[in-house]
Scaffold this motif. Structure first.
Motif, PDB file in Angstrom:
ATOM      1  N   VAL A 385       0.863  -1.182   0.000  1.00 15.16           N
ATOM      2  CA  VAL A 385       0.000   0.000   0.000  1.00 15.16           C
ATOM      3  C   VAL A 385       0.896   1.227   0.000  1.00 15.16           C
ATOM      4  O   VAL A 385       1.841   1.300   0.786  1.00 15.16           O
ATOM      5  N   SER A 386       0.621   2.176  -0.855  1.00 14.45           N
ATOM      6  CA  SER A 386       1.426   3.398  -0.880  1.00 14.45           C
ATOM      7  C   SER A 386       0.514   4.619  -0.914  1.00 14.45           C
ATOM      8  O   SER A 386      -0.609   4.568  -1.427  1.00 14.45           O
ATOM      9  N   ALA A 387       1.035   5.701  -0.321  1.00 15.71           N
ATOM     10  CA  ALA A 387       0.329   6.982  -0.310  1.00 15.71           C
ATOM     11  C   ALA A 387       1.352   8.057  -0.622  1.00 15.71           C
ATOM     12  O   ALA A 387       2.291   8.258   0.157  1.00 15.71           O
ATOM     13  N   ARG A 388       1.210   8.728  -1.737  1.00 19.65           N
ATOM     14  CA  ARG A 388       2.185   9.713  -2.190  1.00 19.65           C
ATOM     15  C   ARG A 388       1.501  11.046  -2.442  1.00 19.65           C
ATOM     16  O   ARG A 388       0.626  11.157  -3.292  1.00 19.65           O
ATOM     17  N   GLU A 389       1.876  12.069  -1.679  1.00 18.01           N
ATOM     18  CA  GLU A 389       1.437  13.440  -1.906  1.00 18.01           C
ATOM     19  C   GLU A 389      -0.085  13.533  -2.053  1.00 18.01           C
ATOM     20  O   GLU A 389      -0.599  14.119  -3.007  1.00 18.01           O
ATOM     21  N   ILE A 390      -0.797  12.965  -1.102  1.00 20.76           N
ATOM     22  CA  ILE A 390      -2.259  13.026  -1.119  1.00 20.76           C
ATOM     23  C   ILE A 390      -2.741  13.681   0.172  1.00 20.76           C
ATOM     24  O   ILE A 390      -1.983  13.822   1.136  1.00 20.76           O
ATOM     25  N   GLU A 391      -4.007  14.067   0.180  1.00 21.08           N
ATOM     26  CA  GLU A 391      -4.590  14.743   1.332  1.00 21.08           C
ATOM     27  C   GLU A 391      -5.859  14.030   1.770  1.00 21.08           C
ATOM     28  O   GLU A 391      -6.604  13.500   0.944  1.00 21.08           O
ATOM     29  N   ALA A 409       8.779  -5.526   0.633  1.00 21.08           N
ATOM     30  CA  ALA A 409       9.717  -4.777   1.452  1.00 21.08           C
ATOM     31  C   ALA A 409       8.997  -4.011   2.550  1.00 21.08           C
ATOM     32  O   ALA A 409       9.417  -4.000   3.708  1.00 21.08           O
ATOM     33  N   ILE A 410       7.891  -3.359   2.209  1.00 23.84           N
ATOM     34  CA  ILE A 410       7.161  -2.500   3.145  1.00 23.84           C
ATOM     35  C   ILE A 410       5.668  -2.777   2.999  1.00 23.84           C
ATOM     36  O   ILE A 410       5.162  -2.949   1.887  1.00 23.84           O
ATOM     37  N   GLY A 411       4.983  -2.794   4.127  1.00 23.41           N
ATOM     38  CA  GLY A 411       3.542  -2.988   4.064  1.00 23.41           C
ATOM     39  C   GLY A 411       2.816  -1.737   3.604  1.00 23.41           C
ATOM     40  O   GLY A 411       2.068  -1.759   2.628  1.00 23.41           O
ATOM     41  N   ILE A 412       3.041  -0.619   4.308  1.00 22.54           N
ATOM     42  CA  ILE A 412       2.430   0.670   3.956  1.00 22.54           C
ATOM     43  C   ILE A 412       3.542   1.694   3.855  1.00 22.54           C
ATOM     44  O   ILE A 412       4.284   1.909   4.825  1.00 22.54           O
ATOM     45  N   SER A 413       3.666   2.341   2.722  1.00 27.23           N
ATOM     46  CA  SER A 413       4.689   3.359   2.500  1.00 27.23           C
ATOM     47  C   SER A 413       4.006   4.697   2.282  1.00 27.23           C
ATOM     48  O   SER A 413       3.153   4.834   1.404  1.00 27.23           O
ATOM     49  N   VAL A 414       4.391   5.690   3.107  1.00 29.26           N
ATOM     50  CA  VAL A 414       3.744   7.003   3.059  1.00 29.26           C
ATOM     51  C   VAL A 414       4.809   8.063   2.827  1.00 29.26           C
ATOM     52  O   VAL A 414       5.823   8.087   3.535  1.00 29.26           O
ATOM     53  N   LEU A 415       4.576   8.960   1.877  1.00 27.03           N
ATOM     54  CA  LEU A 415       5.511  10.044   1.592  1.00 27.03           C
ATOM     55  C   LEU A 415       4.730  11.331   1.353  1.00 27.03           C
ATOM     56  O   LEU A 415       3.870  11.396   0.473  1.00 27.03           O
TER      57      LEU A 415
END
Length: 584
Positions: A385-391, A409-415
């Motif tokens: 699961v990834s979250a990139r530049e969201i609101e 590698a990662i379960g949830i990645s947030v940036l």
């Protein structure tokens, strides 16, 4: 019910509790006394008769302390709530049929010019003054916190399916009066032209604050009528809960609040006037024209794609394998989701990597029954699961699984994202269960991060992040190096409160940079009935390249004395949902 008017404080007050239209019993309790200036609303929870028992105990014990005018008002209130809390906690331990009972409560003491408020849970206190209503207390619940933070509107919070869950309560754990994140205390101005409303969530989950204000302004000179009309409005809304309200008015409130509405309600005198036939004809023609204009505008909006009525409304999108589902995959549903939409995922296994979207709630219909796993062992998509530049994104209820066949590698990645994560389980990842990086605001709450091969959670960057009431256990045991439950790398400075750490191969918390280890240790749980973290509770390293210079703090030992809840309760809450599922 009673109405009391006294000359010293100049208060009028009334209180009423109603079992509502569905419940067979009433688990709410109240106390209102304008002579003493003491007002209490309590909402019991625990199922069967336990909620009633907890609420009754809380009222009896707290009132006994409040009526002893020893110490400051803040001390009286905080000690009163704590005494009630510990009595409920001890009785629940001694009586198996009362296991899990507790309550939420709000206590207010009015003195000249001020009201002091002690509060735990999702009962509420409002202040009404100058035609405005203001919520003084904060809801200690996942939904309430998001409403207070502006992430949910009041209407959305009222209709949220998890609005009855609370993350602070009176009775589930032993407490001291000054414990962090137990009692919320406030002192606010209370002028003679102001009023107060204390209520249970049976009222605040039924009608909006604007509706409350309209009723108060209309009946503000009669406290008894105010509480009766508020409860009537709640019951007419279809709420299934008990409803309790206390209204307290200052000596000058009625004159300013009621205004013209008092005259009209009391049947004010109307002057008789003669109206000519010409005026009547003119008024009738204008009324017909006005109605026609409304019909025309309605038709135009129906046809005009730019009209307000044609704006897309939030939708519920169902993901699942059966024919009635809207989409078979989460990715397909997210691709069409618009801001405000809710994507609900049915129980099942979903082999896909997903990218969260702004202002979209992605939720498993049953906690941990929708399982996400990777299908790309070559790490072309290293996070599930990834979250990139969201609101304003929200992600809740999923289990994220990395196994030996297709490890992630990662379960949830947030940036650089604003994201609310709750009630998720993450296990088996290679580098981190969850990685939070960059700016933004991330809340990780009520989740189970366990048995990942390296760190459970990594936080880096300069965002405003909160890690609250999670179970972070067993991480790093199968990896090549010792790994902590949470690894914080400066300049990151997250709020870490109420988490349970145990059996991690490194420390419970590894903080690379300067911090206050004692404060972190007091605000979280370490070891106890679980195996201890191998490198202690807190390890602070000032060397970003190495943790060899870190000095571990020892795990807190488990205690038999009643100065802490038994860890089995904490584990049980953390592995399911630390925000208690109230049967109210």
């Amino acid at each position: 019910m009673r109405v009391i008017e006294v000359s010293d404080l100049g208060l009028q007050s009334a209180g009423k509790s109603d079992r509502g239209q569905v419940r067979e019993t009433n688990e709410d309790r109240l106390y209102e006394d304008a002579t003493e200036g003491i007002f209490i609303v309590i909402d019991g929870m625990g199922g069967a008769a336990a909620g009633e028992v907890a609420a009754s105990i809380a009222l009896e014990k707290s009132l006994a302390r409040l009526q002893r005018c020893v110490g400051s008002t803040e001390e009286r209130i905080c000690e009163a709530i704590t005494i009630a809390n510990n009595e409920i906690f001890n009785l629940a331990k001694a009586n198996p049929e009362w296991t899990g009972m507790g309550c939420v409560m709000t206590v207010a003491i009015v003195e000249e010019g001020y009201v002091d408020v002690g509060h735990v849970g999702d009962t509420r206190l409002y202040r009404i003054q100058g035609g405005r209503i203001e919520k003084v207390t904060h809801d200690h619940s996942p939904v309430g916190e998001r409403e207070d933070a502006g992430e949910l509107s009041e209407i959305a919070a009222i209709s949220h399916p998890r609005r009855n869950e609370v993350c602070r309560d009176v009775g589930s754990q032993y407490h001291e009066p000054d414990d962090l994140y137990f009692i919320e205390f406030n002192r606010v101005r209370f002028d003679s032209n102001a009023a107060l409303l204390l209520c249970s969530d049976g009222l605040s989950d039924a009608i909006t604050s604007a509706q409350m204000l309209r009723i108060i302004e209309r009946f503000g000179d009669d406290p008894q009528a105010v509480v009766e009309q508020l409860i009537l409005a709640a019951n007419q809304s279809g709420i299934e809960d008990n409803v309790t309200a206390i209204f307290v008015a200052g000596r000058d409130f009625a004159a300013g609040a009621a205004g013209e509405s008092v005259d009209s309600r009391a049947g004010g005198h109307w002057q008789k006037r003669l109206i000519s036939p010409r005026v009547l004809l003119w008024a009738s023609l204008n009324l017909v024209g006005f109605i026609g204009l409304l019909v025309l505008q309605f038709n135009l909006y129906q046809r005009d794609p730019q009209g307000e009525s044609s704006q897309p409304r939030p939708r519920k999108i169902i993901v699942g394998a059966h024919q009635q589902a809207d989409y078979p995959t989460i990715g397909a549903a997210l691709a069409v989701a618009r801001p405000g939409d809710v994507v609900e995922v049915e129980a099942g296994n979903y082999g896909e990597q997903i990218e969260l979207k702004s202002s979209v709630l992605l939720i498993s219909q049953e906690p941990q029954k929708a399982v996400l796993y990777s299908t790309t062992p070559d790490f072309t998509a290293p996070s599930i699961v990834s979250a990139r530049e969201i609101e304003n994104a929200q992600f809740a209820g999923f289990k994220i699984l990395s196994d030996n066949q297709t490890p992630a590698a990662i379960g949830i990645s947030v940036l650089d994202a604003d994201l609310y994560i709750e009630d998720v389980e993450v296990t088996g990842t290679l580098l981190a269960g969850i990685e939070i990086a960059g700016s933004g605001s991330v809340t990780l709450k009520s989740s189970y991060i366990h048995d990942n091969r390296a760190s459970g959670v990594i936080v880096r960057g300069d965002g405003n992040h909160r890690i609250i009431k999670n179970a972070i256990v067993g991480n790093g045991r199968a990896g090549p190096r010792l790994a902590p439950g949470i690894e914080v790398i400066t300049p990151a400075n997250p709020e870490i409160v109420g988490n349970l750490f145990g059996d991690n191969s490194g420390a419970g918390i590894l903080w690379v940079g300067a911090t206050t280890a004692n404060a972190l240790e007091r605000a979280n749980f370490f070891g106890d009935d679980l195996k201890p973290n191998q490198q202690g509770a807190i390890m602070v390293s000032r060397n970003p390249a190495s943790s060899s210079s870190a000095r571990p703090a020892p795990n807190r030992p488990g205690r038999d004395a009643p100065d802490r809840a038994q860890n089995s309760h904490v584990v049980s809450d953390a592995l399911t949902w630390p925000a208690r599922r109230s049967p109210r």
